[in-house]
Enzyme design. Structure first.
Site, mmCIF file in Angstrom:
data_model
loop_
_atom_site.group_PDB
_atom_site.id
_atom_site.type_symbol
_atom_site.label_atom_id
_atom_site.label_comp_id
_atom_site.label_asym_id
_atom_site.label_seq_id
_atom_site.Cartn_x
_atom_site.Cartn_y
_atom_site.Cartn_z
ATOM 1 N N PHE A 130 0.837 -1.201 0.000
ATOM 2 C CA PHE A 130 0.000 0.000 0.000
ATOM 3 C C PHE A 130 0.872 1.252 0.000
ATOM 4 O O PHE A 130 1.861 1.331 0.722
ATOM 5 C CB PHE A 130 -0.893 0.013 1.248
ATOM 6 C CG PHE A 130 -1.617 1.326 1.469
ATOM 7 C CD1 PHE A 130 -2.804 1.601 0.799
ATOM 8 C CD2 PHE A 130 -1.100 2.299 2.335
ATOM 9 C CE1 PHE A 130 -3.472 2.807 0.985
ATOM 10 C CE2 PHE A 130 -1.764 3.502 2.522
ATOM 11 C CZ PHE A 130 -2.946 3.754 1.846
ATOM 12 N N LYS A 140 -28.073 -11.572 -5.308
ATOM 13 C CA LYS A 140 -26.937 -12.177 -4.593
ATOM 14 C C LYS A 140 -25.677 -11.662 -5.277
ATOM 15 O O LYS A 140 -25.453 -11.922 -6.457
ATOM 16 C CB LYS A 140 -27.036 -13.702 -4.690
ATOM 17 C CG LYS A 140 -25.894 -14.454 -4.018
ATOM 18 C CD LYS A 140 -26.211 -15.952 -4.001
ATOM 19 C CE LYS A 140 -25.025 -16.799 -3.576
ATOM 20 N NZ LYS A 140 -25.329 -18.239 -3.710
ATOM 21 N N MET A 155 -18.443 -12.934 -5.315
ATOM 22 C CA MET A 155 -17.064 -12.522 -5.637
ATOM 23 C C MET A 155 -16.183 -13.717 -5.334
ATOM 24 O O MET A 155 -15.940 -14.018 -4.181
ATOM 25 C CB MET A 155 -16.689 -11.341 -4.730
ATOM 26 C CG MET A 155 -15.484 -10.536 -5.112
ATOM 27 S SD MET A 155 -13.945 -11.451 -4.951
ATOM 28 C CE MET A 155 -12.783 -10.215 -5.325
ATOM 29 N N CYS A 166 -21.836 -12.379 -0.863
ATOM 30 C CA CYS A 166 -21.315 -13.740 -0.972
ATOM 31 C C CYS A 166 -19.910 -13.621 -1.545
ATOM 32 O O CYS A 166 -19.635 -12.718 -2.342
ATOM 33 C CB CYS A 166 -22.195 -14.550 -1.922
ATOM 34 S SG CYS A 166 -21.666 -16.256 -2.128
ATOM 35 N N GLY A 179 -18.767 -18.337 -0.715
ATOM 36 C CA GLY A 179 -19.298 -18.529 0.632
ATOM 37 C C GLY A 179 -19.025 -17.274 1.428
ATOM 38 O O GLY A 179 -19.392 -16.173 1.035
ATOM 39 N N ASP A 227 -18.042 -8.998 6.222
ATOM 40 C CA ASP A 227 -17.473 -7.885 6.968
ATOM 41 C C ASP A 227 -18.459 -6.734 7.056
ATOM 42 O O ASP A 227 -19.492 -6.722 6.385
ATOM 43 C CB ASP A 227 -16.147 -7.439 6.337
ATOM 44 C CG ASP A 227 -16.328 -6.979 4.898
ATOM 45 O OD1 ASP A 227 -17.098 -6.037 4.669
ATOM 46 O OD2 ASP A 227 -15.691 -7.576 3.994
ATOM 47 N N ASP A 271 -19.943 -21.639 1.850
ATOM 48 C CA ASP A 271 -20.384 -22.623 0.855
ATOM 49 C C ASP A 271 -20.539 -23.995 1.490
ATOM 50 O O ASP A 271 -21.060 -24.917 0.864
ATOM 51 C CB ASP A 271 -19.367 -22.726 -0.289
ATOM 52 C CG ASP A 271 -19.663 -21.717 -1.385
ATOM 53 O OD1 ASP A 271 -20.734 -21.093 -1.349
ATOM 54 O OD2 ASP A 271 -18.802 -21.546 -2.280
ATOM 55 N N GLU A 325 -40.701 -35.811 3.892
ATOM 56 C CA GLU A 325 -39.705 -34.741 4.099
ATOM 57 C C GLU A 325 -40.323 -33.377 3.835
ATOM 58 O O GLU A 325 -40.037 -32.402 4.523
ATOM 59 C CB GLU A 325 -38.523 -34.959 3.148
ATOM 60 C CG GLU A 325 -37.321 -35.560 3.830
ATOM 61 C CD GLU A 325 -36.096 -35.551 2.923
ATOM 62 O OE1 GLU A 325 -34.996 -35.489 3.462
ATOM 63 O OE2 GLU A 325 -36.259 -35.591 1.679
HETATM 64 C C1 GLA Z 1 -19.934 -19.359 -5.112
HETATM 65 C C2 GLA Z 1 -21.057 -19.096 -4.134
HETATM 66 C C3 GLA Z 1 -22.130 -20.168 -4.294
HETATM 67 C C4 GLA Z 1 -22.639 -20.146 -5.714
HETATM 68 C C5 GLA Z 1 -21.490 -20.300 -6.694
HETATM 69 C C6 GLA Z 1 -21.947 -20.077 -8.115
HETATM 70 O O1 GLA Z 1 -19.255 -20.519 -4.809
HETATM 71 O O2 GLA Z 1 -20.572 -19.075 -2.838
HETATM 72 O O3 GLA Z 1 -23.172 -19.953 -3.389
HETATM 73 O O4 GLA Z 1 -23.346 -18.961 -5.944
HETATM 74 O O5 GLA Z 1 -20.452 -19.391 -6.442
HETATM 75 O O6 GLA Z 1 -20.918 -20.172 -9.015
#
Ligand code: GLA
Length: 725
Positions: A280, A476, A479, A526, A529, A534, A548, A614
């Site tokens: 940095f 959603k 990254m 996301c 996962g 943060d 995930d 179920e």
């Molecule tokens: C990541 C996300 C999952 C899903 C996949 C899709 O792994 O954490 O929940 O959305 O990407 O590629």
């Protein structure tokens, strides 16, 4: 009074309901830190300061008795070149090449409400719940001015901090390190509790002694990361959930960060937190200003549970503007683990229909609906609906889902691009990568240069177009790879060190613009996962996919670690299939549901393949969750028990009128004993109904709840308590 100033003594005291934070302008106008801890009234704590000899330590020139060495004094904001030989909070290279910032007190200002930051997210005040103290320090030789901001949330026992650095000189200077806070704790032996991990195993709890060796935590992943969360705790050696002193620190930031903890030569402790300084650097031109991310801290003298409550309360009430923070969230069905990339509109509609029957309110179409994406090798960046794959236009599909009485949500991974995409073919310069080097790949993809205006505009436009084309209620925002190739074609060679931070500023700009434009859309974060779980993301998105790893038993640890800072209302948590896709474990539906209920409940499996029995179980679970969602999101959370064989937690309504206890047995034995769980947070003098039996709150908390022995594979139970009028 929240902020007390004694002008004669130049003493600054920040009082919250249960804590005191005190600073003082001392010898030669340095700002010393005196105290942070349990509330103390009417006391000038400067008697705590070191006033012994400096021996061989460097001391200020003005000192006549050779005292006042800054490496021995407790300081508020230690800087480079002043004789402080610990971890400093600020390192600047001046125009003449020197590294020195000798900050002296200039003045202060107090104002109602909470300061905000120009380009970064931060906590906000509501009504009169916060006040701000600004202390200005200046180095007249280097022409650097530093403003220290303190946001004091009296009732929440929370203090936020941020720093603004201005170049008042005529030449440009280079900031090499700018932390958001430093805290010197005059004496005492402490542990550091931090939350480390990896993909599918986020936020494991590790407790280490703070030693004379500097411990550095942080992330160089470009995101706050699964490797290390920005939240960490400094706790007394004997501090437990219910007793003892502890300090919690966190950063409202989603990129590279670092924290240090060390024990000084005289046994004092220092903690710093802020932007990661690995690679940095930031050029500050004359007249320009640099703003650090916001740090947030809290102190509890009543153990870790109280510290968590302080963070949960302020995160729920003073961080995110989304209307969903305080309104019911949909129970969603996400098709990722149901279909992965292999779906059509028809399949999604079948899933939606079955999911409606088990009480879900929203279908989320995950990865694979755009460009030519049928696996993870192509199309990121091409945010155009693949109507051929879906068999419908997006609007048609959404209408059909809406006609089932369900809302519709959609997945994006906006910060990414595949080489196999129209976007990359048209704009190869938009991806980060070192000139003359092959780019590093992660999941076969490259990262867009979020510092670039064109990229920001493209994403805003593309995402807006999709959201405008149909009745979409949820996004959603994913990254999925660490950022490695830190080189932007837009920045000069002397400014490449700014890229890591400029990336995050660009991300916040796009997220800010989209969340303002679509206030009725629920955004969920996301990052493979929970790799970007943060406070920065939570300022825009009220919930984040926690991991995930959807295995209920692994989730016990992940959700446990996450709960130290983050409230259940922020944790995306779904029931998935058994055997679990990540680890093959077989668990009962009941246990999967009980664990997923400690969060923003949903489903992540092919509902069409569930048996009738179920489905019936699932409907009962969804209905129960809807009944307790408000309790889950607004109540106080207690980690009751976390051992190798029993994990248990409890949620108690703020008015103590109801409570939910969940117990999971992660191991069972032959000839099993009864299980006794001591509850917490109930009203001592009230009686609570469990099933058809009535118990005293004091009995449940002091003697405990008696549960029949557990048998079977990962059995679990949930117990609902209602106060008897
Ligand atoms: C990541 C996300 C999952 C899903 C996949 C899709 O792994 O954490 O929940 O959305 O990407 O590629």
């Amino acid at each position: 009074m929240t902020i007390l100033i004694n002008d004669d003594k130049k003493l600054f005291t920040l009082q919250t309901r249960n804590t005191t934070y005190q600073m003082k302008v001392g010898d030669f106008d340095y700002l010393y830190h005196l105290y942070y801890g349990k509330r103390v009234d009417h006391q000038d704590m400067s008697y705590l300061l070191y006033d012994g000899p400096s021996h061989f330590a460097p001391y200020p020139y003005e000192s006549e008795n050779r005292g006042g060495s800054l490496t021995l004094m407790s300081q508020e904001f230690p800087t480079v070149g002043t004789g402080d030989l610990g971890s400093v909070a600020l390192d600047i290279e001046n125009a003449d090449g020197t590294h020195v910032v000798n900050l002296k007190y200039k003045d202060y200002e107090i104002f109602d409400g909470k300061y905000s930051l120009a380009e970064l997210p931060s906590f906000f005040s509501k009504g009169n719940d916060a006040k701000t103290l600004k202390i200005t320090l200046v180095d007249v030789a280097s022409d650097v001015e530093v403003e220290l901001y303190y946001g004091v949330f009296e009732d929440k026992d929370v203090i936020t901090r941020a720093v603004r650095i201005s170049n008042l000189g005529v030449g440009s200077i280079q900031i090499h390190k700018a932390q958001s806070m430093s805290l010197d704790i005059v004496a005492g032996q402490y542990d550091l509790i931090h939350f480390h991990g990896r993909w599918a195993s986020e936020r494991n709890v590790e407790r280490l002694p703070i030693t004379h060796n500097v411990t550095t935590l942080g992330s160089d992943y470009g995101v706050s990361s699964a490797k290390e969360n920005p939240g960490f705790i400094v706790a007394g050696k004997s501090t437990t959930e219910m007793t003892g002193d502890c300090f919690g620190f966190n950063l409202v930031y989603s990129g590279n960060f670092q924290a240090t903890a060390e024990r000084g030569t005289l046994g004092q402790n220092r903690v710093t937190l802020g932007l990661g300084d690995n690679q940095f650097s930031w050029r500050l031109e004359p007249g320009a200003l640099f703003e650090t991310p916001e740090a947030v801290m809290s102190f509890s003298s009543a153990g870790l549970t109280q510290l968590s409550h302080n963070f949960h309360n302020i995160i729920r009430e003073n961080l995110c503007h989304s209307k969903y923070v305080n309104s019911p969230r949909p129970v969603l069905i996400n098709n990722w683990e149901a279909t992965y990339f292999d779906f059509t509109g028809k399949k999604l509609l079948q899933i939606a229909k079955s999911a409606r029957d088990i009480g879900a309110n929203m279908l989320v179409m995950d990865d694979g609906w755009f460009g030519e994406r049928s696996d993870d090798t192509s199309s990121l960046g091409d945010w155009f609906v693949n109507e051929q794959k879906l068999g419908y236009t997006l609007n048609q599909l959404v209408q059909k889902v809406n006609n089932l009485g369900m809302e519709f949500g959609i997945w994006f991974e906006p910060e990414m691009v595949n080489e196999k995409s129209e976007l990359y073919v048209n704009h190869p310069n938009w991806a980060l990568n070192f000139p003359n080097q092959k780019p590093l790949l992660g999941r076969g993809q490259l990262v867009l240069d979020m510092s670039k205006k064109e990229v920001q505009e493209y994403l805003f436009e593309r995402i807006s177009d999709v959201l405008d084309s149909a009745n979409i209620s949820y996004v959603k925002w994913d990254m999925n790879r660490p950022i490695t190739d830190w080189y932007s074609k837009d920045l000069s060679s002397g400014r490449q060190g700014e890229l890591q931070h400029r990336y995050v500023l660009g991300l916040y700009k796009v997220l800010g613009a989209l969340t303002r434009r679509y206030p009725d859309v629920l955004f969920e974060g996301c990052s493979s996962g929970g790799a970007r779980f943060d406070l920065g993301m939570l300022a825009y998105e009220p919930q984040i996919w926690t991991s995930d790893n959807s295995d209920a038993i692994n989730r016990l640890d992940i959700q446990y670690g996450t709960s130290f800072f983050y409230p259940l209302s922020t944790m995306g948590s779904h029931v998935s299939a058994s055997p679990n896709h990540q680890n093959g474990r077989i668990t009962s539906f009941e246990t999967r549901a009980n664990v997923a209920m400690a969060g923003t409940f949903g489903y992540e499996l092919d509902v069409t393949k569930m048996s009738q029995a179920e489905k019936q179980q699932a409907k009962t679970a969804t209905d129960f969750y809807k009944k307790v969602q408000e309790l889950t999101f607004t109540g106080d959370y207690y980690r009751l028990h976390h051992s190798d064989d029993i994990v248990s937690w409890q949620i108690v309504a703020k008015d103590k009128s109801e409570s939910l206890v969940t117990v999971v047995a992660t191991d069972v034995v032959g000839n099993p004993p009864f299980v006794y769980i001591k509850l917490r947070g109930l009203d001592d003098n009230s009686r609570y109904l469990i099933g058809e039996k009535v118990y005293g709150g004091d009995a449940l908390m002091n003697a405990g709840l008696k549960l029949p022995p557990f048998k079977g594979n990962y059995p679990s139970t949930r117990i609902y308590l209602k106060k008897v009028k």
